[in-house]
Design an enzyme around this catalytic site. Sequence first.
Site, PDB file in Angstrom:
ATOM      1  N   ASP A   1     -65.875 -33.606 -64.254  1.00 51.59           N
ATOM      2  CA  ASP A   1     -66.878 -32.634 -64.686  1.00 51.59           C
ATOM      3  C   ASP A   1     -68.154 -33.354 -65.162  1.00 51.59           C
ATOM      4  OD1 ASP A   1     -67.933 -30.157 -65.134  1.00 51.59           O
ATOM      5  OD2 ASP A   1     -66.553 -29.595 -66.749  1.00 51.59           O
TER       6      ASP A   1
ATOM      7  N   GLU B   1     -74.393 -35.010 -64.582  1.00 54.12           N
ATOM      8  CA  GLU B   1     -75.810 -34.805 -64.288  1.00 54.12           C
ATOM      9  C   GLU B   1     -76.725 -35.369 -65.367  1.00 54.12           C
ATOM     10  OE1 GLU B   1     -73.226 -31.227 -63.260  1.00 54.12           O
ATOM     11  OE2 GLU B   1     -73.817 -32.235 -65.142  1.00 54.12           O
TER      12      GLU B   1
ATOM     13  N   ASP C   1     -71.034 -23.372 -63.099  1.00 61.25           N
ATOM     14  CA  ASP C   1     -70.678 -22.299 -64.036  1.00 61.25           C
ATOM     15  C   ASP C   1     -71.425 -21.009 -63.719  1.00 61.25           C
ATOM     16  OD1 ASP C   1     -69.177 -24.277 -65.209  1.00 61.25           O
ATOM     17  OD2 ASP C   1     -70.642 -24.712 -66.761  1.00 61.25           O
TER      18      ASP C   1
END
Length: 793
Positions: free
Chosen positions: A473, A476, A537
């Site tokens: 996860d 970035e 998300d």
Amino acid sequence: MTRPAARHALALLGLTLLAPLPALGQQNLGDPIDVAAEFQRAEAVYFMASRVAAFDAAAGRGTIQWDRYTRQPGMSFAKIDANFVRSQASEFPATEYDRDPKLPFAIDFVSPRTVRLRFSTRDVPIERMSDSASVMLAGPVPRDGSWRLTSGDSAITWTSRYGRVRLVKNPWAIEFYDSTGGLLTRTQRLGEPASFASYVPFSFVRRSRDLERNSAATFELAPDEKIFGFGESFTRLNKRGQRVVAYLRDAMGAQTRLQYKAIPFFLSSRGYGMFVHTSTPVTFDVGADFDAHNTIYTGDELLDVFVFLGEPKDIDSEYTALTGRSPVPPLWSFGLWMSRITYNSEAQVRDVAKKLRDYRIPADVLHLDTGWFETDWRSDYQFSKTRFTDPAAMIRDLRAQGFHVSLWQYTYFTPKNPLWKEIVDHGYEVRDESGRLPSEDAILDFSNPEAVAWYQGKLAALLKMGVSVIKADFGEGAPLTGIYHSGRSGWYEHNLYPVRYNDAAYSVTKQTTGEGIIWGRSAWAGSQRYPLHWGGDAENTNQSMAAELRAGLSFGLWGFTYWSHDVGGFVNRAPRDLYRRWLAFGALTSHTRTHGAPPREPWEYDSAFVVDFRRAMELKYSLMPYIYAQSVESSRHGWPMLRTLFFEYPKDPTSWLVEDEYMFGAEMLVAPIFADTGTTRDVYLPPGRWVDYQTGRAYDGGRWERIAAGRIPIVLLVRAGAIIPQVAVAQNTGAIDWKHIDLRVFGDAAGGGSALVALPGEETHRVRVDHGRVSEDPLRGRVTWRVVGGSTD
């Protein structure tokens, strides 16, 4: 060299060669960097490509004269415009600097379809400026000798069987043509076209604050030209008229211009594509500031662009030949991933596994998100000792029931995480120029081999316990101001972070379990070598569902064969009707995961929803031979499983306009329902005949039709004449009977046809059917075939 000495040396390198933070235009930490802003500054010096000063056509090497300009503000009609004007040299001593420098450039031919252009903004040889160890590329860039050279006084031309490249010497220009001689695009200088508007031509800027260079590569756009690409982008699929900032950032949803996964690559409806080989921030202005221009702004001092000629499939295969293709993930990963945020105890996990089997809902993966640690979100790679009595035994028991376990983690280590001190003590984290942490967290530096080994050791312990896949996860937020072990700053490493991160997690999984797979969120060019990724998300809305489809289609164009999304949206409890429709879309995606705010389990809604959920999953599991065979074929070519219509029908003009339908593999067309309580929708059918998978009704293509969804709330059509391999539904992929496969014929099969089939772990085969019988069987004796009709109702 000691660690402090190395830090000091790297800090000096960053101060002299790389962009310091205060002038980068970030208001808040993590804000995207728009390089285009550098070309609007009055204090900067601009250099415009002017003429070829020298060129060796055989070697493809030469120099270009770059004419010096500045922006001069001028007042007219109650406004101020800052236009480009020729300027004198301002350096001292004047004899030591050129007003209009002559700098190196190179033209290389990689394949009969691929051309590489490189332009140096300093008087340094191209080869010294190039990154020979680029992690974006899968290996050395090949050289192709098939292009035929024609040299003249005013221009030099190279021709292959797929197109032509023409270098004009004075005034300088590079032009690209297709195989018929039609102009595809060409560079644009100042004055092309004549205009009162102040656009940015093919140029570079020398920044006044640090003397760094940024490049602007400007190409002509045709009036009807459409541009697609730039990675997983949630905005409209055709980027014409948009400005795309390719700088990774947690997008916080699926409704903004921000990108979890940016790829500096695009393709044109006119038959070409371009890959900008850099990891610096890149801005693509696709006719936003000036409609006739497509301008690529890069933060790199070397402008390195690969140009590809051909249709979308050709371009995709050429690009992935350079940057790598997605290996086929393990078969079980194509089944249902049952998840929510978050299962946090052994009792919960065992209960969900039992109910999935009790309700006869096919499933292969149980994902544990942020709650499997003792403290939620504290990524310490240890199961909670108070809520998981014996995680190894739990994983063994789940495997016996046909379930694989996926675990969440991330590489931002918070100060209360006991691993924080270990990371900092060993110097595994990213630090800034002053040697401090650039954020509150210790962010693992994947350019440091020792940090990678430490990280992989943590994952390996879990994988040896029986865990099948790691969710990689985030990724970035690599610090822009960091000085990395690679010797480069975040200016170059920020966008590369996901490639290194994906590689580390994928490689240790492959080494430990024998199966290569991750579940990743962030990506840059080259990340497709480490499947697979999901769309972040998403909000729980119809708009977000549609945006996810656009993002998946855009993402797949750049070699990402596999992709998924959080079925139902992530943020809140999924509304029942939305969840039901989104589930059908999810089932017809390469990988299917239900994830987000609880509940996600269908029995937590109602009994009718359990039936709908089961039906959608049974569709996917029955189609597993089709899905797997199409995946193997797609991986072989570097193609996506989710395809835009124009990917399969590039010569059909309307197919370039559709962004809310897709091809699932080569034979199936999918049109999700994006309206609350919706049961019908307008569907564009490309040329040919199409058969409704659920009802058997046939339609003529090349036009729009109003089509009702079937029992599964989605429109699913099959090319007439296609033969779809299917199997009896099993409760997990490990229980599928691959020895008995149905060949479902859609449309008129009197003339015969073939089905693409691949058994697990094998390459594809073509099984021929004529007059309702198998006539060619390369898998003779290994599979029993049954030829059946097309409708499922």
